[in-house]
Design an enzyme around this catalytic site. Structure first.
Site, mmCIF file in Angstrom:
data_model
loop_
_atom_site.group_PDB
_atom_site.id
_atom_site.type_symbol
_atom_site.label_atom_id
_atom_site.label_comp_id
_atom_site.label_asym_id
_atom_site.label_seq_id
_atom_site.Cartn_x
_atom_site.Cartn_y
_atom_site.Cartn_z
ATOM 1 N N GLY A 1 54.039 53.657 18.073
ATOM 2 C CA GLY A 1 55.441 54.031 17.900
ATOM 3 C C GLY A 1 56.433 52.883 17.917
ATOM 4 N N ASP B 1 59.612 59.302 28.024
ATOM 5 C CA ASP B 1 59.823 60.746 28.207
ATOM 6 C C ASP B 1 59.340 61.124 29.612
ATOM 7 O OD1 ASP B 1 60.014 63.476 27.996
ATOM 8 O OD2 ASP B 1 58.783 63.679 26.220
ATOM 9 N N PHE C 1 62.475 67.486 20.838
ATOM 10 C CA PHE C 1 61.345 66.765 20.256
ATOM 11 C C PHE C 1 61.835 65.987 19.041
ATOM 12 C CE2 PHE C 1 57.496 66.162 17.730
ATOM 13 C CZ PHE C 1 56.759 65.458 18.664
ATOM 14 N N VAL C 2 61.762 64.671 19.155
ATOM 15 C CA VAL C 2 62.313 63.814 18.099
ATOM 16 C C VAL C 2 61.208 63.060 17.358
ATOM 17 C CG1 VAL C 2 64.611 63.529 19.075
ATOM 18 C CG2 VAL C 2 62.784 61.993 19.815
ATOM 19 N N ARG D 1 56.773 58.859 10.986
ATOM 20 C CA ARG D 1 57.046 57.545 11.583
ATOM 21 C C ARG D 1 57.916 56.687 10.663
ATOM 22 N NH1 ARG D 1 53.533 56.777 16.050
ATOM 23 N NH2 ARG D 1 51.453 57.662 15.831
ATOM 24 N N GLU E 1 59.135 49.690 23.796
ATOM 25 C CA GLU E 1 58.719 51.060 23.501
ATOM 26 C C GLU E 1 59.743 51.770 22.629
ATOM 27 O OE1 GLU E 1 56.406 53.036 23.498
ATOM 28 O OE2 GLU E 1 55.437 53.422 25.400
ATOM 29 N N ASP E 2 59.304 52.777 21.916
ATOM 30 C CA ASP E 2 60.227 53.617 21.164
ATOM 31 C C ASP E 2 60.906 54.641 22.063
ATOM 32 O OD1 ASP E 2 57.775 54.807 21.539
ATOM 33 O OD2 ASP E 2 57.610 55.631 19.522
ATOM 34 N N ASP F 1 56.246 60.036 15.948
ATOM 35 C CA ASP F 1 55.502 60.917 15.037
ATOM 36 C C ASP F 1 55.360 62.343 15.555
ATOM 37 O OD1 ASP F 1 53.580 60.192 17.151
ATOM 38 O OD2 ASP F 1 52.130 61.239 15.881
ATOM 39 N N LYS G 1 64.603 59.633 27.499
ATOM 40 C CA LYS G 1 64.790 61.088 27.657
ATOM 41 C C LYS G 1 64.584 61.411 29.137
ATOM 42 C CE LYS G 1 62.561 63.649 24.396
ATOM 43 N NZ LYS G 1 61.419 64.511 23.917
HETATM 44 C C1 PRP Z 1 54.645 57.979 22.686
HETATM 45 C C2 PRP Z 1 55.612 56.822 22.794
HETATM 46 C C3 PRP Z 1 55.378 56.315 24.192
HETATM 47 C C4 PRP Z 1 55.012 57.568 24.953
HETATM 48 C C5 PRP Z 1 56.183 58.021 25.754
HETATM 49 O O1 PRP Z 1 53.377 57.482 22.384
HETATM 50 O O2 PRP Z 1 55.369 55.832 21.826
HETATM 51 O O3 PRP Z 1 54.322 55.388 24.247
HETATM 52 O O4 PRP Z 1 54.645 58.552 23.977
HETATM 53 O O5 PRP Z 1 55.956 59.251 26.369
HETATM 54 P P1 PRP Z 1 55.769 59.441 27.933
HETATM 55 O O6 PRP Z 1 56.922 58.800 28.614
HETATM 56 O O7 PRP Z 1 55.782 60.953 28.092
HETATM 57 O O8 PRP Z 1 54.444 58.839 28.338
HETATM 58 P P2 PRP Z 1 52.150 58.388 21.912
HETATM 59 O O9 PRP Z 1 51.251 58.665 23.087
HETATM 60 O O10 PRP Z 1 52.635 59.586 21.149
HETATM 61 O O11 PRP Z 1 51.377 57.376 20.938
HETATM 62 P P3 PRP Z 1 51.936 56.687 19.595
HETATM 63 O O12 PRP Z 1 52.928 55.609 19.989
HETATM 64 O O13 PRP Z 1 50.713 56.097 18.946
HETATM 65 O O14 PRP Z 1 52.568 57.776 18.740
#
Ligand code: PRP
Length: 180
Positions: free
Chosen positions: A43, A102, A151-152, A164, A98-99, A158, A130
């Protein structure tokens, strides 16, 4: 693709401004250090790409592939390292990029790991925060924008690996994930 988005939450223009502001701050805060930026794949890619070009310093970049959502809309709580770093972080000033934060399951796990590995300092910059989603207490040092519990997708984020490549962050229409 755009018709699956209920509303734009963070426009491309706002993202550009956020990257500039964070870049100025990080340039100042890391002026006398040689930080190691660690992007958590997948992400982080658009954000780290735009942010890195706004940081006017010498730094290293490394990537780690971590996943806890496994394609769905809720964190599994099971943080998996799918690809580890290719360099040592011992005695380094690490800045995790990080993106989104949550539940904070991902970042808390990685910060603990990096401290265990002997990093000199571990801080984080996230485009989105968030806070209402937290399952574990965590406050990122650098935040682009605080968003509500929706949910964004887009700009790296993604749903089932799609969206993405959207140039903005948007709220996905609930019927998209309710119909799966
Ligand atoms: C997403 C995002 C963070 C994480 C945040 O990754 O990039 O790494 O979730 O969420 P959290 O605070 O609830 O842990 P994801 O696991 O979807 O993997 P990706 O980056 O490959 O999409």
């Amino acid at each position: 693709m755009h018709s699956d988005i209920a509303k734009v939450l963070v426009s491309k223009e706002e993202i550009d401004q956020i990257c500039k502001t964070l870049g100025v701050q990080l340039t100042k805060d890391y002026e006398h250090k040689k930080p190691l930026l660690v992007g958590l794949l997948k992400g982080c890619i658009p954000f780290i790409s735009d942010l890195a070009r706004q940081i006017d310093l010498k730094f290293d970049i490394a990537y780690m592939s971590v996943s806890s959502y496994h394609g769905g809309i809720a964190s599994s709580g099971d943080v998996k390292i799918k690809m580890d770093l290719d360099i040592s972080i011992k005695d380094r000033d690490v800045l995790i990029v990080e993106d989104i934060v949550d539940t904070a399951n991902t970042i808390v796990t990685i910060v603990e790991l990096f401290k265990h590995r002997g990093a000199k300092s571990v801080k984080m910059v996230t485009l989105l925060d968030k806070p209402e989603g937290r399952l574990r207490p965590f406050q990122p040092e650098y935040v682009g924008k605080v968003i509500p519990k929706e949910f964004v997708v887009g700009y790296g984020l993604d749903y089932n690996e799609y969206y993405r490549n959207l140039p903005y962050v948007g709220v996905l229409k609930p019927e998209i994930y309710n119909n799966q």
